[in-house]
Design a protein around this motif. Structure first.
Motif, mmCIF file in Angstrom:
data_model
loop_
_atom_site.group_PDB
_atom_site.id
_atom_site.type_symbol
_atom_site.label_atom_id
_atom_site.label_comp_id
_atom_site.label_asym_id
_atom_site.label_seq_id
_atom_site.Cartn_x
_atom_site.Cartn_y
_atom_site.Cartn_z
ATOM 1 N N ALA A 98 0.865 -1.187 0.000
ATOM 2 C CA ALA A 98 0.000 0.000 0.000
ATOM 3 C C ALA A 98 0.900 1.235 0.000
ATOM 4 C CB ALA A 98 -0.905 -0.013 1.226
ATOM 5 N N VAL A 99 0.867 1.977 -1.098
ATOM 6 C CA VAL A 99 1.767 3.129 -1.254
ATOM 7 C C VAL A 99 1.109 4.363 -0.630
ATOM 8 C CG1 VAL A 99 2.956 4.624 -2.901
ATOM 9 C CG2 VAL A 99 2.825 2.160 -3.327
ATOM 10 N N SER A 100 1.650 4.744 0.547
ATOM 11 C CA SER A 100 0.993 5.772 1.365
ATOM 12 C C SER A 100 1.646 7.142 1.238
ATOM 13 C CB SER A 100 0.988 5.320 2.829
ATOM 14 O OG SER A 100 2.292 4.925 3.234
ATOM 15 N N TYR B 238 5.636 -8.379 -6.086
ATOM 16 C CA TYR B 238 5.207 -7.194 -5.334
ATOM 17 C C TYR B 238 4.426 -6.296 -6.286
ATOM 18 C CZ TYR B 238 8.727 -8.069 -1.657
ATOM 19 O OH TYR B 238 9.483 -8.598 -0.633
ATOM 20 N N VAL B 239 3.227 -5.874 -5.894
ATOM 21 C CA VAL B 239 2.537 -4.821 -6.626
ATOM 22 C C VAL B 239 2.467 -3.604 -5.714
ATOM 23 C CG1 VAL B 239 1.265 -6.266 -8.253
ATOM 24 C CG2 VAL B 239 0.284 -5.840 -5.999
ATOM 25 N N ARG B 240 2.707 -2.426 -6.288
ATOM 26 C CA ARG B 240 2.815 -1.180 -5.511
ATOM 27 C C ARG B 240 1.608 -0.299 -5.843
ATOM 28 N NH1 ARG B 240 7.352 -1.484 -8.912
ATOM 29 N NH2 ARG B 240 6.460 0.350 -9.907
ATOM 30 N N ILE B 241 0.655 -0.245 -4.909
ATOM 31 C CA ILE B 241 -0.624 0.379 -5.242
ATOM 32 C C ILE B 241 -0.942 1.528 -4.297
ATOM 33 C CG2 ILE B 241 -3.079 -0.056 -5.597
ATOM 34 C CD1 ILE B 241 -2.352 -2.924 -6.294
ATOM 35 N N GLY B 242 -1.075 2.726 -4.871
ATOM 36 C CA GLY B 242 -1.360 3.910 -4.077
ATOM 37 C C GLY B 242 -2.783 4.405 -4.274
ATOM 38 N N SER B 243 -3.015 5.109 -5.379
ATOM 39 C CA SER B 243 -4.294 5.807 -5.559
ATOM 40 C C SER B 243 -5.512 4.874 -5.553
ATOM 41 C CB SER B 243 -4.253 6.658 -6.828
ATOM 42 O OG SER B 243 -3.744 5.929 -7.904
ATOM 43 N N ALA B 244 -5.374 3.652 -6.024
ATOM 44 C CA ALA B 244 -6.530 2.745 -6.023
ATOM 45 C C ALA B 244 -6.961 2.396 -4.596
ATOM 46 C CB ALA B 244 -6.224 1.467 -6.804
ATOM 47 N N ILE B 245 -6.070 2.595 -3.625
ATOM 48 C CA ILE B 245 -6.422 2.334 -2.220
ATOM 49 C C ILE B 245 -6.744 3.644 -1.484
ATOM 50 C CG2 ILE B 245 -5.554 1.509 0.011
ATOM 51 C CD1 ILE B 245 -3.817 -0.494 -1.588
#
Ligand SMILES: *Cc1c(COP(=O)(O)O)cnc(C)c1O
Length: 219
Positions: free
Chosen positions: A32-34, A207-214
């Motif tokens: 979760a890219v915070s 690894y998937v790096r997901i920011g805005s979708a979360i």
């Protein structure tokens, strides 16, 4: 709450994409890219079981995550942004995985900091698969030699990372990175962001790096 909804949907899509893949790699870890987001959002995600977080700046990550670690929260922290050599020691002290090793000077600084601190974060080499002048990462033609150089100086490299250029089909980039990792016998592949993570999973992303979708759009 939107964040929890987003997280839950993202997990579901990851599981589906993994099921549909040939499952040669382990199930991808959701990072979760915070970056730019407040600590309250991080805690909300943590309370919903999220344990891997990504930040792109050392200082911002220290400010947000050191107090949480002091409070006894357990999580894995990933550095996904470019790292300056003079911040290598801070990065080694804070992060569990560094995704952006991309030059010898940095590799040497990380090696020295790891020896000194006796702390050994996992290291990935970032590859600039699109040969973009403004982007960090080793050039595709230099990637193999660079990984070997890192191994020679005693720096264990676990995998590769890429950020494909925007507005192009990312799949050839994912495919290329996956085949290079395979050739070099590296197990970790950090690829796929909010818009393309299901595609990345088809090419064995770990690894998937997901920011805005979360967390929603950033300013
Ligand atoms: C910001 C960032 C992400 C997350 O991007 P989203 O499109 O918001 O999912 C992933 N990887 C890197 C390297 C980033 O800087």
């Amino acid at each position: 709450m939107t964040l929890i909804n987003n997280l839950s949907i993202t997990r579901e899509y990851i599981a589906q994409a993994y099921q549909a893949s040939n499952q040669k790699a382990r199930k991808p870890t959701l990072i979760a890219v915070s970056k730019t987001k407040p600590v309250a959002d991080i805690i909300a995600a943590w309370n919903y079981g999220q344990r891997d977080f990504g930040e792109n700046k050392v200082q911002e990550a220290q400010k947000k995550f050191l107090p949480l670690r002091d409070q006894g929260l357990e999580f894995k922290l990933h550095l996904i942004g470019p790292l300056q050599t003079n911040k290598a020691a801070d990065a080694v002290a804070l992060f569990d995985v560094i995704h952006t090793v991309d030059r010898l000077k940095l590799a040497l600084a990380l090696h020295q900091a790891m020896q000194k601190q006796q702390r050994y974060p996992d290291l990935l080499v970032q590859v600039n698969t699109g040969n973009e002048p403004q982007k960090a990462g080793v050039l595709p033609n230099d990637a193999t030699a660079f990984v070997q150089e890192c191994l020679q100086i005693g720096l264990p490299i676990k995998g590769l990372m890429c950020i494909p250029p925007i507005n192009v089909d990312p799949e050839p980039h994912f495919a290329w990175l996956a085949s290079l990792a395979c050739q070099l016998r590296l197990s970790e592949l950090s690829m796929g962001m909010s818009k393309d993570y299901t595609q990345a999973i088809r090419y064995n992303a770990t690894y998937v790096r997901i920011g805005s979708a979360i967390f929603g759009d950033r300013e």
